[in-house]
Scaffold this motif. Structure first.
Motif, mmCIF file in Angstrom:
data_model
loop_
_atom_site.group_PDB
_atom_site.id
_atom_site.type_symbol
_atom_site.label_atom_id
_atom_site.label_comp_id
_atom_site.label_asym_id
_atom_site.label_seq_id
_atom_site.Cartn_x
_atom_site.Cartn_y
_atom_site.Cartn_z
ATOM 1 N N TRP A 40 -18.318 6.204 116.725
ATOM 2 C CA TRP A 40 -17.762 7.167 117.670
ATOM 3 C C TRP A 40 -17.027 6.520 118.834
ATOM 4 N N GLN A 41 -17.150 5.207 119.038
ATOM 5 C CA GLN A 41 -16.655 4.578 120.266
ATOM 6 C C GLN A 41 -15.165 4.817 120.479
ATOM 7 N N PRO A 42 -14.770 5.179 121.696
ATOM 8 C CA PRO A 42 -13.345 5.342 121.991
ATOM 9 C C PRO A 42 -12.515 4.105 121.661
ATOM 10 N N ASN A 43 -13.007 2.915 121.994
ATOM 11 C CA ASN A 43 -12.232 1.704 121.714
ATOM 12 C C ASN A 43 -11.934 1.544 120.231
ATOM 13 N N LEU A 44 -12.863 1.963 119.369
ATOM 14 C CA LEU A 44 -12.652 1.832 117.937
ATOM 15 C C LEU A 44 -11.582 2.811 117.457
ATOM 16 N N PHE A 45 -11.678 4.056 117.883
ATOM 17 C CA PHE A 45 -10.701 5.078 117.501
ATOM 18 C C PHE A 45 -9.307 4.707 117.999
ATOM 19 N N LEU A 46 -9.209 4.397 119.275
ATOM 20 C CA LEU A 46 -7.918 4.054 119.866
ATOM 21 C C LEU A 46 -7.349 2.779 119.251
ATOM 22 N N GLY A 47 -8.211 1.784 119.028
ATOM 23 C CA GLY A 47 -7.759 0.532 118.432
ATOM 24 C C GLY A 47 -7.276 0.716 117.006
ATOM 25 N N ALA A 48 -7.947 1.574 116.241
ATOM 26 C CA ALA A 48 -7.536 1.810 114.858
ATOM 27 C C ALA A 48 -6.141 2.418 114.794
ATOM 28 N N VAL A 49 -5.842 3.342 115.707
ATOM 29 C CA VAL A 49 -4.510 3.950 115.736
ATOM 30 C C VAL A 49 -3.460 2.911 116.105
ATOM 31 N N GLN A 50 -3.758 2.065 117.094
ATOM 32 C CA GLN A 50 -2.802 1.019 117.467
ATOM 33 C C GLN A 50 -2.620 0.010 116.338
ATOM 34 N N TYR A 51 -3.681 -0.302 115.629
ATOM 35 C CA TYR A 51 -3.622 -1.258 114.515
ATOM 36 C C TYR A 51 -2.662 -0.765 113.430
ATOM 37 N N LEU A 52 -2.693 0.525 113.170
ATOM 38 C CA LEU A 52 -1.868 1.097 112.108
ATOM 39 C C LEU A 52 -0.468 1.482 112.569
ATOM 40 N N CYS A 53 -0.341 1.909 113.827
ATOM 41 C CA CYS A 53 0.892 2.565 114.274
ATOM 42 C C CYS A 53 1.612 1.874 115.424
ATOM 43 N N GLY A 54 1.026 0.815 115.971
ATOM 44 C CA GLY A 54 1.650 0.138 117.091
ATOM 45 C C GLY A 54 1.129 0.642 118.424
ATOM 46 N N PRO A 55 1.648 0.104 119.533
ATOM 47 C CA PRO A 55 1.122 0.425 120.864
ATOM 48 C C PRO A 55 1.168 1.926 121.168
ATOM 49 N N ALA A 56 0.063 2.427 121.708
ATOM 50 C CA ALA A 56 -0.015 3.847 122.077
ATOM 51 C C ALA A 56 0.915 4.136 123.245
ATOM 52 N N ARG A 57 1.573 5.290 123.198
ATOM 53 C CA ARG A 57 2.545 5.648 124.239
ATOM 54 C C ARG A 57 2.017 6.743 125.156
ATOM 55 N N ASP A 58 1.568 7.822 124.557
ATOM 56 C CA ASP A 58 1.092 8.963 125.337
ATOM 57 C C ASP A 58 0.349 9.898 124.392
#
Length: 311
Positions: A51-69
Motif C-alpha cells: 500500500w505504500q505511497p512511495n511504491l505506487f508513485l515509484g511504479a508509475v514513474q518506473y513505467l511512464c517517466g517523471p510524474a508531472r501532475d
C-alpha cells in the motif's frame, strides 16, 4: 467498498507530513489518490505491504517517466493499471540514498578502527561505501570521487578523514545489482519530482558500487543476520547499521528482538530511522530521522542526508 479505511489516511498523511515540503507534485497526487475511488479500490486489492505511497508513485514513474501532475498521473494509471500492479507486486521500496552516509560518518569515525560494516536493508549497497565518498560539511571537507554535501550543527563531531573499512556486507530481502540497468532504473524511479538534484548523485554512486561490488546477500534481518555477521573478520569493530528499514518490520516485538540480537553478537548498532521505529528511543519528530547508537539517540538527521544536528 473493497479497500480498508486506512489507505486514504495513509495517502493523506504522506501528502501532508512527508511530501508537502519536498515534492509539491507528489503531495498533490497523494492527496488526490486519497479521494479517488478507483485507485483506492486498486490499492485495496493488493497485499497490505504494497500500500505504500512511495511504491505506487515509484511504479508509475518506473513505467511512464517523471510524474508531472495529477491529470498526468490519472491518465497513466488508466492506461497501465495492470502493468503498475505487476511492478508493485514484484518490487519494493528500496530508496538507496548515498547521501545518508554523510549523517552516518561522524558516528562511524568515532568507533575503534578498523571497521567491519554490515548493512541490513542494503538495497544496492550504496550506503555500504562511506569510505569511497567525499564529504562537504562546510567547515570540514573530505575529498573523494563523489562529494556529499551535508549541513552540520556546531555540536556535530566532524571527522577529518573517512573510516578504515576492512570488510563490508549487506543483507536484503531483494538485493539490487548496481550493474543491472533494470535495477538502476528502479532506483531512479524512486526519486521524487522536485528532487531531481539527487539523480546525478545516485548515478555516480551506482557507478562506484558497480566497480566496488559490495557483497549483498539475500536474506531476512530477523533470521539471517547472525550467520552473515559471523563472517566478519576478528580484530575489526563490527557495525550493524540501517537507514529507513525498521519501519517495514511491522511487529514491535520483532524490532525489539532484532535489536537484542545485534547486542548479543557484540556489534555496534547504528540505526538511522523514524524514531518511532527504533526500540528504546523515546524522542518523537515529524518527518525527521534519529541517528541512534545501541538504542541511544545521537542526532536528528534528514532522511535524505542533507543535514545532521547532533544532540
Amino acid at each position: 467498498m473493497k479497500y480498508v479505511w486506512r489507505i486514504p489516511d495513509l495517502y493523506r498523511g504522506f501528502a501532508e507530513r512527508e511530501a508537502r515540503h519536498r515534492s509539491p507534485v507528489y503531495a498533490e497526487i497523494s492527496a488526490r489518490i486519497a479521494e479517488d475511488e478507483g485507485m483506492l479500490a486498486f490499492l485495496g486489492e493488493l497485499p497490505k505491504t504494497k500500500w505504500q505511497p512511495n511504491l505506487f508513485l515509484g511504479a508509475v514513474q518506473y513505467l511512464c517517466g517523471p510524474a508531472r501532475d495529477w491529470p498526468w498521473f490519472r491518465a497513466r494509471f488508466a492506461e497501465r493499471s495492470d502493468d503498475i500492479r505487476a511492478v508493485m507486486l514484484a518490487r519494493s521500496t528500496q530508496t538507496n540514498e548515498p547521501a545518508r552516509c554523510a549523517t552516518l560518518l561522524p558516528a562511524l569515525a568515532a568507533l575503534p578502527q578498523p571497521l567491519a560494516l554490515l548493512e541490513v536493508g542494503a538495497s544496492a549497497g550504496l550506503c555500504l561505501l562511506p569510505d569511497r565518498y567525499g564529504y562537504d560539511y562546510g567547515r570540514v571537507r573530505i575529498p573523494g570521487p563523489l562529494v556529499l554535501p551535508c549541513r552540520a550543527n556546531a555540536a556535530t563531531p566532524l571527522p577529518s578523514r573517512v573510516p578504515d573499512v576492512v570488510w563490508r556486507a549487506g543483507l536484503d530481502l531483494n538485493p539490487l545489482d548496481a550493474a543491472s540497468a533494470d535495477d538502476r532504473a528502479w532506483l531512479e524511479a524512486l526519486i521524487w519530482p522536485g528532487e531531481e538534484e539527487r539523480l546525478p548523485r545516485l548515478r555516480a554512486a551506482l557507478e562506484i558500487a558497480r566497480q566496488e561490488r559490495p557483497g549483498i546477500h539475500r536474506g531476512d534481518l530477523r533470521v539471517d543476520l547472525p550467520a552473515l555477521a559471523a563472517q566478519a573478520p576478528a580484530g575489526a569493530t563490527l557495525v550493524v547499521f540501517h537507514t529507513a528499514v525498521l519501519a517495514y518490520v511491522r511487529d514491535k516485538a520483532e524490532r525489539q528482538a532484532f535489536g537484542e540480537s545485534v547486542r548479543e553478537m557484540g556489534a555496534v548498532w547504528l540505526a538511522n530511522e523514524n524514531p518511532a521505529a527504533i526500540p528504546g528511543v523515546t524522542l518523537r519528530g515529524e518527518g525527521d530521522f534519529v541517528l541512534a547508537r545501541d538504542g541511544g539517540p545521537l542526532a536528528w538527521t534528514d532522511p535524505h542526508g542533507t543535514w545532521v544536528n547532533w544532540l
